[in-house]
Design a protein around this motif. Structure first.
Motif, PDB file in Angstrom:
ATOM      1  N   ALA A 187       0.808  -1.222   0.000  1.00  0.00           N
ATOM      2  CA  ALA A 187       0.000   0.000   0.000  1.00  0.00           C
ATOM      3  C   ALA A 187       0.840   1.270   0.000  1.00  0.00           C
ATOM      4  N   ALA A 188       0.167   2.353  -0.406  1.00  0.00           N
ATOM      5  CA  ALA A 188       0.620   3.743  -0.264  1.00  0.00           C
ATOM      6  C   ALA A 188       2.001   4.010  -0.845  1.00  0.00           C
ATOM      7  N   PRO A 189       2.268   3.667  -2.111  1.00  0.00           N
ATOM      8  CA  PRO A 189       3.595   3.914  -2.680  1.00  0.00           C
ATOM      9  C   PRO A 189       3.812   5.395  -2.998  1.00  0.00           C
ATOM     10  N   ILE A 190       5.035   5.891  -2.765  1.00  0.00           N
ATOM     11  CA  ILE A 190       5.429   7.234  -3.202  1.00  0.00           C
ATOM     12  C   ILE A 190       6.827   7.155  -3.807  1.00  0.00           C
ATOM     13  N   ARG A 197      12.634   4.016  -7.891  1.00  0.00           N
ATOM     14  CA  ARG A 197      12.331   3.431  -6.585  1.00  0.00           C
ATOM     15  C   ARG A 197      11.082   4.078  -5.986  1.00  0.00           C
ATOM     16  N   VAL A 198      10.375   3.278  -5.159  1.00  0.00           N
ATOM     17  CA  VAL A 198       9.253   3.803  -4.387  1.00  0.00           C
ATOM     18  C   VAL A 198       9.381   3.340  -2.943  1.00  0.00           C
ATOM     19  N   PHE A 199       8.949   4.194  -2.043  1.00  0.00           N
ATOM     20  CA  PHE A 199       8.736   3.791  -0.653  1.00  0.00           C
ATOM     21  C   PHE A 199       7.292   3.313  -0.554  1.00  0.00           C
ATOM     22  N   TYR A 200       7.071   2.211   0.186  1.00  0.00           N
ATOM     23  CA  TYR A 200       5.701   1.710   0.332  1.00  0.00           C
ATOM     24  C   TYR A 200       5.600   0.886   1.608  1.00  0.00           C
ATOM     25  N   LEU A 221      11.160  -0.209  -2.745  1.00  0.00           N
ATOM     26  CA  LEU A 221      11.047  -1.137  -3.866  1.00  0.00           C
ATOM     27  C   LEU A 221      11.701  -0.548  -5.113  1.00  0.00           C
ATOM     28  N   ASP A 222      12.519  -1.355  -5.777  1.00  0.00           N
ATOM     29  CA  ASP A 222      13.053  -1.005  -7.088  1.00  0.00           C
ATOM     30  C   ASP A 222      12.038  -1.489  -8.122  1.00  0.00           C
ATOM     31  N   THR A 223      11.357  -0.576  -8.805  1.00  0.00           N
ATOM     32  CA  THR A 223      10.279  -0.985  -9.705  1.00  0.00           C
ATOM     33  C   THR A 223      10.782  -1.689 -10.957  1.00  0.00           C
TER      34      THR A 223
END
Length: 604
Positions: A187-190, A197-200, A221-223
């Motif tokens: 949830a809640a990726p930024i 990359r995203v924090f989630y 996360l490395d997309t």
């Protein structure tokens, strides 16, 4: 209908359906633009005004939110019906600000989680059934997914990420969605600034068993590789949302579920988590001032206080927002929002009478101005660049005006009971989990912790505290060493109630330890019981000073006639420090000697 403060951190409903890789739907035109037939006004000095009733006879009421595009060219909101026969009617409405038009994008209720591309050309938004993508350049819209939530455009505008029983990425070039995680409650990726990359909040698969789904952990996360790296912090549970305080470095974390909320700051450079920056029963709204590296925060749906923190969550200053003498009764300050680092705008409202005015408070000098008359107004919504102000009048007329052309009318401020209440609250820690350790005479030692901070029915704030006195007998004593006490804060003072404290040196089980005003020389009396004797206690603030952290420090002395004490007089002295509460204590313990202790360690 009562207007409530819209927190920048919004509740996310995780009812998401599983799907595989998706193609986009066909692009369609939204409903034809509706609005006044006016020439576009490309200056920022215009006044935008549109009545929802002219858009749709049934959609005659603002639906409770308004969300700006990054450049202030558009504002998105819900419209609903006030008519019983059309109670299910709702639509997503886009205000084209420069062209003074309203566009009905889609029937249905808009979810509060939307995302604009950085250039304000593309808009991703969700209803409770579909995730949609709207193109402002050609006024076309397409469906991206069924039941997609929390879209977030990448900084380079090449894609956006969203939730749908896992995380998905929609590519703006290929126009395809690809699933990159499979955790049902991811949830809640930024995004990080690298647009990769995203924090989630990662679903770790552990079911919580309380209807809230699976436990989550903070992760990066490395997309492109789909590999994740959990943050090395001691915190797991349910999380609602995150926001960058400093891009790629510090995050504001909103945690909790139906069992309560909590607010934290995570430093990714050192994996340090500053926990519980606000009481769990409060909602928080904040504005980030990147230039001066500070955050302006209000706590609660309604508030008369603004707190300034630096990015390390050190309190810099506290500002009170006062009532207006023209309209002082039964008021709430709603939607307090920063215009800049020195001014806050808010709705000064009597909710019962549905009447209020938009006000500006100048934080440093306390000046207050009024920018509307008193009437039925919504809370204010300021564009991201701080140049435009949007609000609704009479629940159906949307007005957008230039901030620099607001006509400000000076008003007298009234130091109402809210000023006293907030000043008294500041004398205590502002979050659950705060702990004290005290050390004193004859190796006396006790600890206490704030277990809860609650608003009780009569408007007071209740602090629930537990602790324990160190057993110096190594277990031989049969006495109860536990501590249970509470503080009740009102606009008159702080009352201490010791419910259990058999081996504490305190002689008075219930009394007002502080009363307003918190100034040197203030004196008050009250009836108390000491050693089984009912007597009158006189309290006086002997000293008032400020410590190195610019926090108020008070020394208070309490005296009462008690037989058996030296000169038949009981004396107690306490020192209080803003933000910490009691830091020093001494009293007449027996006829032969005094007993004292002081703060040894304090932590939030």
């Amino acid at each position: 209908m009562k207007n409530r403060l819209l927190s920048l951190i919004l509740i996310i409903t995780l009812t998401i359906a599983l799907a595989a890789c998706q193609n986009n739907g066909d692009a369609v035109k939204p409903d034809e633009n509706v609005g006044k037939d006016t020439e576009p006004d490309t200056t920022l000095g215009f006044d935008f005004e549109q009545n929802l009733k002219e858009l749709d006879a049934n959609l005659d009421t603002w639906g409770g939110m308004l969300l700006w595009s990054p450049d202030g060219s558009y504002a998105l909101f819900n419209a609903i019906s006030s008519k019983p026969e059309a109670s299910d009617s709702a639509a997503v409405i886009l205000a084209d600000v420069k062209n003074n038009k309203l566009i009905k994008l889609k029937d249905g209720y808009m979810m509060p989680d939307i995302s604009w591309s950085g250039d304000s050309k593309m808009l991703a938004f969700g209803t409770y059934e579909e995730l949609m993508l709207y193109d402002t350049s050609d006024n076309t819209m397409q469906k991206i997914a069924d039941n997609g939530y929390m879209p977030q455009f990448s900084p380079d505008n090449s894609k956006f990420i969203y939730m749908k029983e896992g995380l998905w990425v929609y590519d703006m070039i290929s126009k395809n969605s690809i699933q990159i995680t499979e955790g049902k409650y991811d949830a809640a990726p930024i995004w990080f600034s690298d647009s990769n990359r995203v924090f989630y909040f990662r679903d770790n698969g552990k079911n919580l068993g309380d209807g809230a789904g699976n436990q989550q952990v903070m992760s990066v996360l490395d997309t492109s590789t789909k590999k994740f790296d959990d943050a090395a912090v001691d915190m797991k549970g349910k999380f609602r949302s995150a926001r960058w305080l400093q891009q790629d470095k510090k995050l504001y974390i909103y945690a909790g579920w139906d069992d309560g909320h909590s607010y934290h700051v995570l430093n990714l450079d050192n994996n340090k988590l500053v926990k519980d920056i606000a009481p769990q029963d409060m909602y928080v709204s904040f504005s980030v001032d990147d230039v001066n590296k500070k955050m302006l925060m209000t706590k609660g749906y309604t508030s008369s206080q603004v707190i300034a923190y630096d990015f390390d969550m050190k309190k810099i200053a506290v500002y009170d927002i006062y009532n207006d003498k023209e309209y002082p009764a039964a008021v709430d300050n709603l939607g307090i929002t920063a215009l800049d680092s020195s001014r806050m705008i808010y709705l000064h409202a009597n909710l019962e009478a549905q009447k209020g005015a938009l006000m500006i408070s100048y934080l440093e000098d306390g000046k207050q101005t009024r920018v509307t008359d008193y009437g039925n107004y919504s809370m204010p919504f300021v564009s991201p660049d701080g140049k435009l102000l949007a609000y609704f009048k009479d629940n159906n007329i949307l007005k957008i005006v230039s901030v620099d052309k607001l006509e400000e009318i000076a008003v007298d401020k009234a130091e109402s009971s809210s000023k006293a209440y907030n000043e008294l609250l500041r004398m205590l820690p502002d979050r659950t989990g705060a702990e004290w350790q005290y050390y004193g005479f004859a190796e006396y030692f006790h600890t206490m912790r704030i277990d809860g901070i609650n608003t009780v029915s009569d408007g007071k704030t209740q602090y629930m505290i537990s602790g324990k006195v160190d057993d110096m007998s190594n277990g031989e004593s049969k006495l109860d060493h536990s501590i249970y006490l509470e503080y009740l804060v009102s606009n008159e003072g702080i009352r201490e109630i010791i419910q259990k404290g058999q081996v504490m040196p305190h002689k008075i089980k219930e009394f007002d330890v502080l009363r307003y005003p918190l100034t040197k020389g203030n004196t008050w009396t009250q009836q108390v019981e000491i050693n089984g004797q009912k007597t009158e206690l006189t309290a006086k603030i002997l000293e008032e000073s400020v410590n190195e952290e610019n926090n108020k420090v008070l020394k208070v002395q309490y005296t009462a006639k008690v037989e058996g004490m030296p000169n038949d007089t009981y004396t107690e002295t306490r020192r209080f420090e803003e933000g910490k509460g009691l830091v020093e204590f001494e009293n007449t313990f027996e006829k032969e000697f005094n007993f004292g202790y002081h703060i040894y360690k304090f932590s939030k």
